[in-house]
Motif scaffolding. Structure first.
Motif, mmCIF file in Angstrom:
data_model
loop_
_atom_site.group_PDB
_atom_site.id
_atom_site.type_symbol
_atom_site.label_atom_id
_atom_site.label_comp_id
_atom_site.label_asym_id
_atom_site.label_seq_id
_atom_site.Cartn_x
_atom_site.Cartn_y
_atom_site.Cartn_z
ATOM 1 N N VAL A 1 0.856 -1.182 0.000
ATOM 2 C CA VAL A 1 0.000 0.000 0.000
ATOM 3 C C VAL A 1 0.893 1.234 0.000
ATOM 4 O O VAL A 1 1.856 1.312 0.766
ATOM 5 C CB VAL A 1 -0.916 0.015 1.238
ATOM 6 C CG1 VAL A 1 -1.724 1.303 1.305
ATOM 7 C CG2 VAL A 1 -1.842 -1.193 1.218
ATOM 8 N N GLU A 2 0.572 2.186 -0.868
ATOM 9 C CA GLU A 2 1.323 3.436 -0.930
ATOM 10 C C GLU A 2 0.489 4.532 -0.273
ATOM 11 O O GLU A 2 -0.658 4.760 -0.649
ATOM 12 C CB GLU A 2 1.633 3.812 -2.381
ATOM 13 C CG GLU A 2 2.451 2.769 -3.139
ATOM 14 C CD GLU A 2 3.913 2.742 -2.720
ATOM 15 O OE1 GLU A 2 4.354 3.749 -2.130
ATOM 16 O OE2 GLU A 2 4.580 1.738 -2.971
ATOM 17 N N LEU A 3 1.075 5.214 0.700
ATOM 18 C CA LEU A 3 0.404 6.303 1.388
ATOM 19 C C LEU A 3 1.185 7.593 1.187
ATOM 20 O O LEU A 3 2.417 7.601 1.256
ATOM 21 C CB LEU A 3 0.292 6.025 2.891
ATOM 22 C CG LEU A 3 -0.502 4.793 3.339
ATOM 23 C CD1 LEU A 3 -0.440 4.667 4.853
ATOM 24 C CD2 LEU A 3 -1.954 4.889 2.879
ATOM 25 N N ALA B 1 4.849 6.628 2.155
ATOM 26 C CA ALA B 1 5.053 5.441 2.971
ATOM 27 C C ALA B 1 4.699 4.228 2.124
ATOM 28 O O ALA B 1 3.635 4.195 1.500
ATOM 29 C CB ALA B 1 4.193 5.476 4.227
ATOM 30 N N THR B 2 5.606 3.260 2.073
ATOM 31 C CA THR B 2 5.337 2.000 1.394
ATOM 32 C C THR B 2 5.086 0.954 2.472
ATOM 33 O O THR B 2 5.959 0.675 3.293
ATOM 34 C CB THR B 2 6.530 1.586 0.515
ATOM 35 O OG1 THR B 2 6.766 2.605 -0.450
ATOM 36 C CG2 THR B 2 6.230 0.274 -0.202
ATOM 37 N N VAL B 3 3.880 0.391 2.478
ATOM 38 C CA VAL B 3 3.454 -0.511 3.545
ATOM 39 C C VAL B 3 3.271 -1.910 2.966
ATOM 40 O O VAL B 3 2.363 -2.147 2.167
ATOM 41 C CB VAL B 3 2.148 -0.025 4.203
ATOM 42 C CG1 VAL B 3 1.789 -0.910 5.380
ATOM 43 C CG2 VAL B 3 2.279 1.430 4.636
ATOM 44 N N ALA B 4 4.152 -2.819 3.348
ATOM 45 C CA ALA B 4 4.025 -4.219 2.952
ATOM 46 C C ALA B 4 3.207 -4.940 4.019
ATOM 47 O O ALA B 4 3.452 -4.778 5.217
ATOM 48 C CB ALA B 4 5.397 -4.857 2.802
ATOM 49 N N LEU B 5 2.238 -5.736 3.563
ATOM 50 C CA LEU B 5 1.312 -6.395 4.481
ATOM 51 C C LEU B 5 1.476 -7.903 4.399
ATOM 52 O O LEU B 5 1.360 -8.484 3.330
ATOM 53 C CB LEU B 5 -0.126 -6.001 4.140
ATOM 54 C CG LEU B 5 -0.439 -4.488 4.131
ATOM 55 C CD1 LEU B 5 -1.856 -4.255 3.646
ATOM 56 C CD2 LEU B 5 -0.234 -3.905 5.514
ATOM 57 N N SER B 6 1.740 -8.513 5.539
ATOM 58 C CA SER B 6 1.790 -9.976 5.591
ATOM 59 C C SER B 6 0.439 -10.567 5.961
ATOM 60 O O SER B 6 0.269 -11.783 5.982
ATOM 61 C CB SER B 6 2.857 -10.428 6.601
ATOM 62 O OG SER B 6 2.563 -9.912 7.890
ATOM 63 N N ALA B 7 -0.510 -9.698 6.289
ATOM 64 C CA ALA B 7 -1.889 -10.110 6.585
ATOM 65 C C ALA B 7 -2.801 -8.974 6.167
ATOM 66 O O ALA B 7 -2.372 -7.819 6.111
ATOM 67 C CB ALA B 7 -2.053 -10.417 8.080
#
Length: 757
Positions: free
Chosen positions: A12-14, A49-55
């Protein structure tokens, strides 16, 4: 915004609003990383902000977490409008007002400080009237962000600026009605050390002007630093002429194209999306995508990439990829994520910046107390404390690394070097050994049969037909060359049954009830046992001359040997020479035989050769070099290069390579000219040099300036100017990377990937 769950596989890019220094970025990053299943990287330079999600995590939850830290956040859509110009204009308006009031204020303050006899009744109120709009409306962005940070119990650079402006203004109002207002500076040097009689209104306005100017130029620099990426994203076509089944043409927006649609490309048109040419032939200008200056000829059956430009002729192209799946869209996302990534050296700077603000506030308090305990006048103590607050701006520290990396990744994209992560730049700087694959990398990868020797009693046509039938099911370069020769000489090519590919060795199958084996002599000896002396002698001669020899066995008998040649890229020798000039050790790694490998290595100027390596062993060869203490870069293009690319300290994949190779690499090289390899190394070195220079300045500036300010040797106004100039220096130093040049491209080659026998 709907509470949509973000897919774990897609970061997700914020866009983060309200950040003013590296400490802010570090704070947002910590807040986001407190959420389960979240790994966030916040970049102060890009304000993303680059948000990597494992869930699965709701996007709204991410935004709420950022807002809970005192900042704004919104999800970045792919078609978001660039906000840089708007921010520059807003800062410019405040700066203009500040200058219109601040310049007369400074002139009047200096004049009245140097010539007290010119002071007139109510002069203090005139100064105050000029100051109010500057320290209120013009400085409001600093005050608002400082208040927000204070409410959340966090520190930021704006707290230092806001406190400095408020303290200077408040102290000035206090002294306006006391005897200290009648004091005056002792000449110009006294003015530099302490401004007009402890009246700090000009300091408050001056700091506001300097910080606003610094922020505006910083915003402009950020916008300029991303110009290469924006240009890349905008080169695509906006609409396209599709070709209906009945031959009618219809113009539609590119977004409406679907896989399988046919569209027309006329001279001067931009190719709308990735596809394959069905009819027509022309030259394609790929300079916007790859930086290569020479056009590439394409004809029916050739692939074309969206964003390239047709120079002549009319093409009918069948769409293969659209939208986010196109090569252009993938490369844009690649660079965006690389720019949002964070290098190790930046993480160190972020950790320092995170504790910098409270340390400065403590130092300012100690400075005030120390001067007062030492018996100094209150005016002197306040002046020194103000200087400490104002000069201790961590902006330069926060901008030192990300601005340089931002510019470098954008410039690299223009030159055809796509950086998948900033770690790649750090690795590229450290490498001392470059391992180059032979087929498809040092050579064009396009094989052609140069000779065919058949055993006594075996016809050339019989051998060629059998070998081509088996190779017809193979995608290997050698197989394609044999099939092409069969089509030229025999007109048709048969089909084999029970086809089997023997990785890195050859192929086998059944043709007209005959068992046929085509492959390296090593394979044939393993499967059959011996090669007739006449054929083996001819094979040895061909390999000595640098050709690849392939044997053909029918029903357990070796009956022919093919000689094939792969053309060395014209740019290979120059690229190797430049790598060696950079002090790098060069090694050629290939599955080809020793003689052929040595011949190619001698032609391009490589002394070290590792030959006859099976695909599975290429990664082991890289591991052995690393075990020797070498920092290894691997340059390859084929499927069999994937493990070696992933196992190297730095993997570079030519764009002609397969998805496996590209996925395993750190740098994607868009040029077919190998000069891009040393260019990538030089770009990495230039970037790391710039970062080191920026950090030396940022650390050195604070180490030198803070003691001077605490010792009373810096006027707060001079401190404000120095603080703003430090950030401008770091940004302008990074922008020099925009002028980084690659060696002139002299040739353009068509290349195709292939695995090796």
């Amino acid at each position: 915004m709907t509470d949509v769950l973000a897919a774990p596989a897609e970061p997700v890019e914020l866009a983060i609003g309200g950040m003013t220094c590296a400490a802010c970025a570090a704070r947002v990053e910590r807040k986001l990383n407190k959420l389960d299943g979240v790994t966030a990287t916040v970049n102060y330079a890009t304000e993303h902000a680059t948000v990597a999600l494992s869930a699965p995590v709701p996007v709204q939850r991410l935004i709420a977490q950022v807002e809970g830290a005192g900042y704004q956040a919104r999800e970045i859509a792919r078609d978001d409008r660039e906000e840089g110009p708007d921010r520059v204009r807003a800062l410019w308006r405040r700066l203009v007002v500040a200058l219109l009031a601040g310049v007369p204020l400074a002139d009047l303050s200096v004049t009245l400080a140097l010539v007290p006899s010119l002071r007139f009744p109510g002069w203090q109120w005139v100064l105050l009237a000029l100051t109010v709009p500057v320290v209120t409306w013009c400085a409001w962005p600093f005050h608002a962000k400082a208040l927000r940070a204070a409410r959340h119990g966090t520190g930021s650079m704006d707290i230092l600026v806001s406190l400095g402006v408020v303290a200077a203004s408040g102290w000035s109002v206090y002294t306006m009605f006391g005897q200290s207002a009648d004091a005056h500076a002792d000449g110009v040097w006294g003015l530099i050390l302490q401004p007009a009689g402890s009246m700090y209104l000009d300091v408050a306005a001056g700091v506001t002007i300097f910080v606003l100017a610094g922020r505006m130029f910083e915003a402009r620099a950020k916008h300029a630093a991303g110009s290469a990426l924006r240009a890349l994203a905008q080169i695509g076509a906006r609409d396209v002429v599709t070709l209906e089944e009945n031959g009618a043409e219809r113009r539609i927006p590119v977004a409406e194209l679907r896989v399988g649609d046919r569209f027309v490309v006329r001279p001067g048109d931009t190719v709308a999306t990735d596809g394959v040419v069905e009819t027509g032939a022309c030259a394609i200008d790929a300079s916007a995508m790859t930086g290569e200056s020479q056009p590439v000829e394409v004809t029916a059956g050739d692939a074309v990439v969206g964003g390239t430009v047709a120079l002549g002729g009319r093409l009918v192209v069948r769409t293969e990829r659209v939208g986010a799946d196109t090569q252009l869209a993938q490369l844009v996302r690649l660079v965006e994520r690389a720019q949002s990534a964070k290098a190790d050296v930046q993480r160190l700077a972020d950790r320092i910046a995170a504790v910098f603000v409270p340390v400065v506030l403590a130092l300012a308090a100690l400075t005030l107390g120390g001067w007062l305990l030492g018996g100094a006048p209150l005016e002197k103590a306040v002046s020194c404390a103000l200087a400490v607050l104002i000069i201790a701006c961590p902006c330069a520290l926060g901008l030192a690394t990300p601005t340089a990396l931002l510019v470098a990744s954008g410039r690299g994209a223009q030159l055809g070097v796509f950086i998948k992560g900033h770690q790649a730049l750090e690795s590229a700087k450290a490498i001392d050994t470059v391992v180059l694959d032979k087929t498809g990398t040092l050579t064009t990868g396009t094989m052609s049969v140069t000779a065919l020797e058949a055993a006594d009693g075996v016809s050339r046509a019989e051998v060629l037909a059998a070998a081509a039938a088996v190779e017809n099911a193979s995608e290997h370069g050698v197989g394609r060359a044999i099939v092409e020769l069969a089509r030229e000489e025999l007109g048709t090519v048969g089909e084999a049954e029970d086809f089997r590919a023997l990785s890195g060795l050859g192929v086998s199958g059944r043709v007209d009830r005959h068992e046929v084996l085509v492959g390296s002599v090593r394979l044939v000896r393993t499967e059959i046992g011996t090669v007739p002396p006449g054929l083996d002698s001819r094979r040895q001669q061909w390999e000595t001359d640098g050709h690849t020899a392939v044997a053909v066995a029918i029903d357990g008998r070796v009956c022919a040997v093919f000689a094939l040649a792969d053309t060395v890229r014209p740019s290979a020798a120059g690229a190797v020479a430049e790598l060696r000039a950079l002090g790098l050790r060069t090694v050629m790694l290939t599955g080809d035989n020793e003689s052929t490998a040595r011949a190619v290595a001698a032609e391009v100027g490589i002394d070290e050769v590792v030959a006859e390596v099976l695909p599975a062993d290429k990664a082991s060869a890289i591991a052995r070099l690393r075990a020797e203490g070498r920092v290894v870069a691997m340059v390859g293009d084929g499927i069999n290069d994937g493990p070696a690319l992933a196992g190297a300290d730095l993997g570079m994949a030519l764009v002609s390579g397969t998805d496996v190779a590209v996925g395993a690499c750190d740098l994607i090289l868009m040029r077919t000219d190998l000069s891009v390899v040393p260019a990538a190394v030089r770009l990495a070195r230039a970037t790391l040099r710039t970062i080191r220079g920026n950090l030396r300045w940022a650390f050195g500036y604070n180490v030198a300036a803070l003691p001077l300010a605490a010792a009373g040797l810096l006027n707060p106004l001079i401190a404000g100017a120095a603080m703003a100039l430090s950030s401008l220096f770091v940004v302008s130093n990074s922008l020099r990377l925009r002028r980084f040049e690659q060696a002139e491209v002299s040739t353009v080659e068509h290349s195709a990937h292939s695995a090796q026998y």
